[in-house]
Design a protein around this motif. Structure first.
Motif, PDB file in Angstrom:
ATOM      1  N   THR A  34      -6.939  11.636   4.975  1.00 16.40           N
ATOM      2  CA  THR A  34      -6.874  10.743   3.813  1.00 16.40           C
ATOM      3  C   THR A  34      -7.679   9.473   4.060  1.00 16.40           C
ATOM      4  O   THR A  34      -8.350   8.967   3.166  1.00 16.40           O
ATOM      5  CB  THR A  34      -5.403  10.398   3.489  1.00 16.40           C
ATOM      6  OG1 THR A  34      -4.677  11.610   3.301  1.00 16.40           O
ATOM      7  CG2 THR A  34      -5.293   9.549   2.240  1.00 16.40           C
ATOM      8  N   THR A  35      -7.624   8.976   5.273  1.00 15.37           N
ATOM      9  CA  THR A  35      -8.388   7.771   5.629  1.00 15.37           C
ATOM     10  C   THR A  35      -9.886   8.037   5.483  1.00 15.37           C
ATOM     11  O   THR A  35     -10.617   7.232   4.887  1.00 15.37           O
ATOM     12  CB  THR A  35      -8.086   7.353   7.086  1.00 15.37           C
ATOM     13  OG1 THR A  35      -6.680   7.167   7.215  1.00 15.37           O
ATOM     14  CG2 THR A  35      -8.816   6.086   7.468  1.00 15.37           C
ATOM     15  N   MET A  36     -10.330   9.171   6.010  1.00 12.93           N
ATOM     16  CA  MET A  36     -11.742   9.526   5.924  1.00 12.93           C
ATOM     17  C   MET A  36     -12.170   9.706   4.464  1.00 12.93           C
ATOM     18  O   MET A  36     -13.244   9.263   4.062  1.00 12.93           O
ATOM     19  CB  MET A  36     -12.030  10.806   6.718  1.00 12.93           C
ATOM     20  CG  MET A  36     -11.745  10.709   8.211  1.00 12.93           C
ATOM     21  SD  MET A  36     -12.764   9.483   9.021  1.00 12.93           S
ATOM     22  CE  MET A  36     -11.526   8.299   9.520  1.00 12.93           C
ATOM     23  N   ALA A  37     -11.304  10.327   3.664  1.00 10.60           N
ATOM     24  CA  ALA A  37     -11.608  10.531   2.243  1.00 10.60           C
ATOM     25  C   ALA A  37     -11.714   9.188   1.511  1.00 10.60           C
ATOM     26  O   ALA A  37     -12.607   8.994   0.681  1.00 10.60           O
ATOM     27  CB  ALA A  37     -10.542  11.408   1.596  1.00 10.60           C
ATOM     28  N   ALA A  38     -10.812   8.264   1.831  1.00 12.26           N
ATOM     29  CA  ALA A  38     -10.832   6.947   1.185  1.00 12.26           C
ATOM     30  C   ALA A  38     -12.103   6.184   1.535  1.00 12.26           C
ATOM     31  O   ALA A  38     -12.754   5.596   0.664  1.00 12.26           O
ATOM     32  CB  ALA A  38      -9.597   6.146   1.595  1.00 12.26           C
ATOM     33  N   LEU A  39     -12.472   6.194   2.797  1.00 12.20           N
ATOM     34  CA  LEU A  39     -13.691   5.492   3.218  1.00 12.20           C
ATOM     35  C   LEU A  39     -14.930   6.146   2.613  1.00 12.20           C
ATOM     36  O   LEU A  39     -15.844   5.463   2.160  1.00 12.20           O
ATOM     37  CB  LEU A  39     -13.774   5.441   4.748  1.00 12.20           C
ATOM     38  CG  LEU A  39     -12.709   4.563   5.420  1.00 12.20           C
ATOM     39  CD1 LEU A  39     -12.712   4.782   6.929  1.00 12.20           C
ATOM     40  CD2 LEU A  39     -12.903   3.098   5.079  1.00 12.20           C
ATOM     41  N   ALA A  40     -14.938   7.484   2.567  1.00 13.48           N
ATOM     42  CA  ALA A  40     -16.079   8.197   1.986  1.00 13.48           C
ATOM     43  C   ALA A  40     -16.200   7.916   0.487  1.00 13.48           C
ATOM     44  O   ALA A  40     -17.303   7.870  -0.056  1.00 13.48           O
ATOM     45  CB  ALA A  40     -15.935   9.701   2.230  1.00 13.48           C
ATOM     46  N   ALA A  41     -15.065   7.691  -0.172  1.00 15.38           N
ATOM     47  CA  ALA A  41     -15.071   7.427  -1.610  1.00 15.38           C
ATOM     48  C   ALA A  41     -15.443   5.982  -1.938  1.00 15.38           C
ATOM     49  O   ALA A  41     -15.662   5.653  -3.092  1.00 15.38           O
ATOM     50  CB  ALA A  41     -13.710   7.771  -2.208  1.00 15.38           C
ATOM     51  N   GLY A  42     -15.483   5.122  -0.907  1.00 19.03           N
ATOM     52  CA  GLY A  42     -15.934   3.756  -1.150  1.00 19.03           C
ATOM     53  C   GLY A  42     -14.981   2.645  -0.781  1.00 19.03           C
ATOM     54  O   GLY A  42     -15.281   1.464  -1.009  1.00 19.03           O
ATOM     55  N   ALA A  43     -13.814   2.957  -0.221  1.00 14.93           N
ATOM     56  CA  ALA A  43     -12.895   1.900   0.204  1.00 14.93           C
ATOM     57  C   ALA A  43     -13.570   1.049   1.273  1.00 14.93           C
ATOM     58  O   ALA A  43     -14.295   1.576   2.118  1.00 14.93           O
ATOM     59  CB  ALA A  43     -11.603   2.497   0.752  1.00 14.93           C
ATOM     60  N   VAL A  44     -13.352  -0.267   1.226  1.00 12.85           N
ATOM     61  CA  VAL A  44     -13.977  -1.148   2.210  1.00 12.85           C
ATOM     62  C   VAL A  44     -13.120  -1.332   3.452  1.00 12.85           C
ATOM     63  O   VAL A  44     -13.634  -1.656   4.515  1.00 12.85           O
ATOM     64  CB  VAL A  44     -14.350  -2.522   1.611  1.00 12.85           C
ATOM     65  CG1 VAL A  44     -15.415  -2.374   0.544  1.00 12.85           C
ATOM     66  CG2 VAL A  44     -13.149  -3.257   1.078  1.00 12.85           C
ATOM     67  N   SER A  45     -11.798  -1.138   3.326  1.00 11.22           N
ATOM     68  CA  SER A  45     -10.933  -1.197   4.501  1.00 11.22           C
ATOM     69  C   SER A  45      -9.611  -0.497   4.223  1.00 11.22           C
ATOM     70  O   SER A  45      -9.289  -0.164   3.087  1.00 11.22           O
ATOM     71  CB  SER A  45     -10.704  -2.636   4.981  1.00 11.22           C
ATOM     72  OG  SER A  45      -9.964  -3.373   4.048  1.00 11.22           O
ATOM     73  N   ILE A  46      -8.863  -0.293   5.312  1.00  8.89           N
ATOM     74  CA  ILE A  46      -7.608   0.457   5.266  1.00  8.89           C
ATOM     75  C   ILE A  46      -6.531  -0.345   5.976  1.00  8.89           C
ATOM     76  O   ILE A  46      -6.749  -0.864   7.066  1.00  8.89           O
ATOM     77  CB  ILE A  46      -7.762   1.812   6.015  1.00  8.89           C
ATOM     78  CG1 ILE A  46      -8.951   2.618   5.506  1.00  8.89           C
ATOM     79  CG2 ILE A  46      -6.461   2.594   5.990  1.00  8.89           C
ATOM     80  CD1 ILE A  46      -8.793   3.278   4.181  1.00  8.89           C
ATOM     81  N   ILE A  47      -5.367  -0.431   5.350  1.00 10.83           N
ATOM     82  CA  ILE A  47      -4.180  -0.977   6.006  1.00 10.83           C
ATOM     83  C   ILE A  47      -3.141   0.138   5.958  1.00 10.83           C
ATOM     84  O   ILE A  47      -2.832   0.658   4.884  1.00 10.83           O
ATOM     85  CB  ILE A  47      -3.652  -2.233   5.290  1.00 10.83           C
ATOM     86  CG1 ILE A  47      -4.682  -3.356   5.368  1.00 10.83           C
ATOM     87  CG2 ILE A  47      -2.316  -2.670   5.883  1.00 10.83           C
ATOM     88  CD1 ILE A  47      -4.338  -4.588   4.567  1.00 10.83           C
ATOM     89  N   THR A  48      -2.624   0.518   7.108  1.00  8.59           N
ATOM     90  CA  THR A  48      -1.625   1.585   7.160  1.00  8.59           C
ATOM     91  C   THR A  48      -0.236   0.986   7.074  1.00  8.59           C
ATOM     92  O   THR A  48       0.150   0.176   7.908  1.00  8.59           O
ATOM     93  CB  THR A  48      -1.762   2.407   8.457  1.00  8.59           C
ATOM     94  OG1 THR A  48      -3.093   2.914   8.530  1.00  8.59           O
ATOM     95  CG2 THR A  48      -0.783   3.559   8.482  1.00  8.59           C
ATOM     96  N   LYS A  49       0.504   1.379   6.031  1.00  4.87           N
ATOM     97  CA  LYS A  49       1.888   0.928   5.868  1.00  4.87           C
ATOM     98  C   LYS A  49       2.781   1.839   6.707  1.00  4.87           C
ATOM     99  O   LYS A  49       2.546   3.050   6.765  1.00  4.87           O
ATOM    100  CB  LYS A  49       2.341   1.036   4.406  1.00  4.87           C
ATOM    101  CG  LYS A  49       1.610   0.149   3.445  1.00  4.87           C
ATOM    102  CD  LYS A  49       2.219   0.203   2.052  1.00  4.87           C
ATOM    103  CE  LYS A  49       2.104   1.539   1.388  1.00  4.87           C
ATOM    104  NZ  LYS A  49       2.400   1.531  -0.057  1.00  4.87           N
ATOM    105  N   PRO A  50       3.823   1.282   7.299  1.00  5.24           N
ATOM    106  CA  PRO A  50       4.773   2.134   8.022  1.00  5.24           C
ATOM    107  C   PRO A  50       5.672   2.881   7.039  1.00  5.24           C
ATOM    108  O   PRO A  50       5.845   2.458   5.896  1.00  5.24           O
ATOM    109  CB  PRO A  50       5.592   1.118   8.833  1.00  5.24           C
ATOM    110  CG  PRO A  50       5.569  -0.110   7.990  1.00  5.24           C
ATOM    111  CD  PRO A  50       4.211  -0.124   7.336  1.00  5.24           C
ATOM    112  N   LYS A  51       6.227   3.987   7.502  1.00  2.00           N
ATOM    113  CA  LYS A  51       7.140   4.739   6.650  1.00  2.00           C
ATOM    114  C   LYS A  51       8.515   4.070   6.594  1.00  2.00           C
ATOM    115  O   LYS A  51       9.252   4.213   5.629  1.00  2.00           O
ATOM    116  CB  LYS A  51       7.246   6.175   7.157  1.00  2.00           C
ATOM    117  CG  LYS A  51       5.952   6.960   6.941  1.00  2.00           C
ATOM    118  CD  LYS A  51       6.023   8.333   7.561  1.00  2.00           C
ATOM    119  CE  LYS A  51       4.814   9.185   7.285  1.00  2.00           C
ATOM    120  NZ  LYS A  51       3.537   8.652   7.658  1.00  2.00           N
TER     121      LYS A  51
END
Length: 134
Positions: A92-109
Motif C-alpha cells: 500500500t505504501t508503494m502504491a501510494a507513493l507511485a500514485a503521487g503521495a509526497v509522504s507517508i505517516i503510519t498510524k498505529p493500530k
C-alpha cells in the motif's frame, strides 16, 4: 507567509478531531475541511481547494489510493498519506507513493489518539514539507 489550507480525509471521527486540533494549533496552518470519505471530500473541494490533503487509505465508498489517483489526474495537490496500512515497504505504501503521495505517516493500530497527539510535530512537519515539494 501564506496560510497552508489542509483537508483531512479519514473515516475515523477521532482522527479528524485530533489531527484537526493539531493542525489548527500550528502557526500558518488552517484546517480547511475534515471529512469522513473521498466522496464528501470531492464535494467540499468544489467550494475550496486545499493546499495539502492528509489522507487515510481504508475508507468506505472509495479507498484513499483511488482518490489519490483521481486528484493527481485532475488537479495535482500535495498529499500526505496517514494510514495503518502504510508500514515501511508495504504494498500500500508503494502504491501510494507511485500514485503521487509526497509522504507517508503510519498510524498505529492501537493507541491512535495518543500517537496522534504525540506525533503533532511530525504531522505539522509533513504538511509543511508537502507544500514545499509542490
Amino acid at each position: 507567509m501564506k496560510t497552508i489550507d489542509v483537508m483531512v480525509v479519514d473515516d475515523s471521527a477521532v482522527v479528524r478531531k485530533v489531527v484537526g486540533a493539531v493542525l489548527e494549533s500550528a502557526p500558518g496552518i488552517r484546517l480547511l475541511h475534515a471529512v469522513a470519505d473521498p466522496l464528501l471530500a470531492i464535494e467540499r473541494m468544489k467550494q475550496a481547494w486545499p493546499d495539502v490533503i492528509l489522507l487515510d487509505v481504508e475508507m468506505p465508498r472509495m479507498d484513499g489510493i483511488t482518490f489519490l489517483r483521481k486528484i493527481m489526474a485532475e488537479r495535482p495537490t500535495p498529499v500526505v498519506i496517514c494510514s495503518t496500512l502504510t508500514e515501511k515497504g508495504a504494498e500500500t505504501t508503494m502504491a501510494a507513493l507511485a500514485a503521487g503521495a509526497v509522504s507517508i505517516i503510519t498510524k498505529p493500530k492501537l493507541g491512535l489518539k495518543d500517537f496522534l497527539s504525540e506525533s503533532a510535530d511530525e504531522l505539522i512537519a509533513a504538511v509543511r514539507a508537502a507544500i514545499s515539494s509542490s
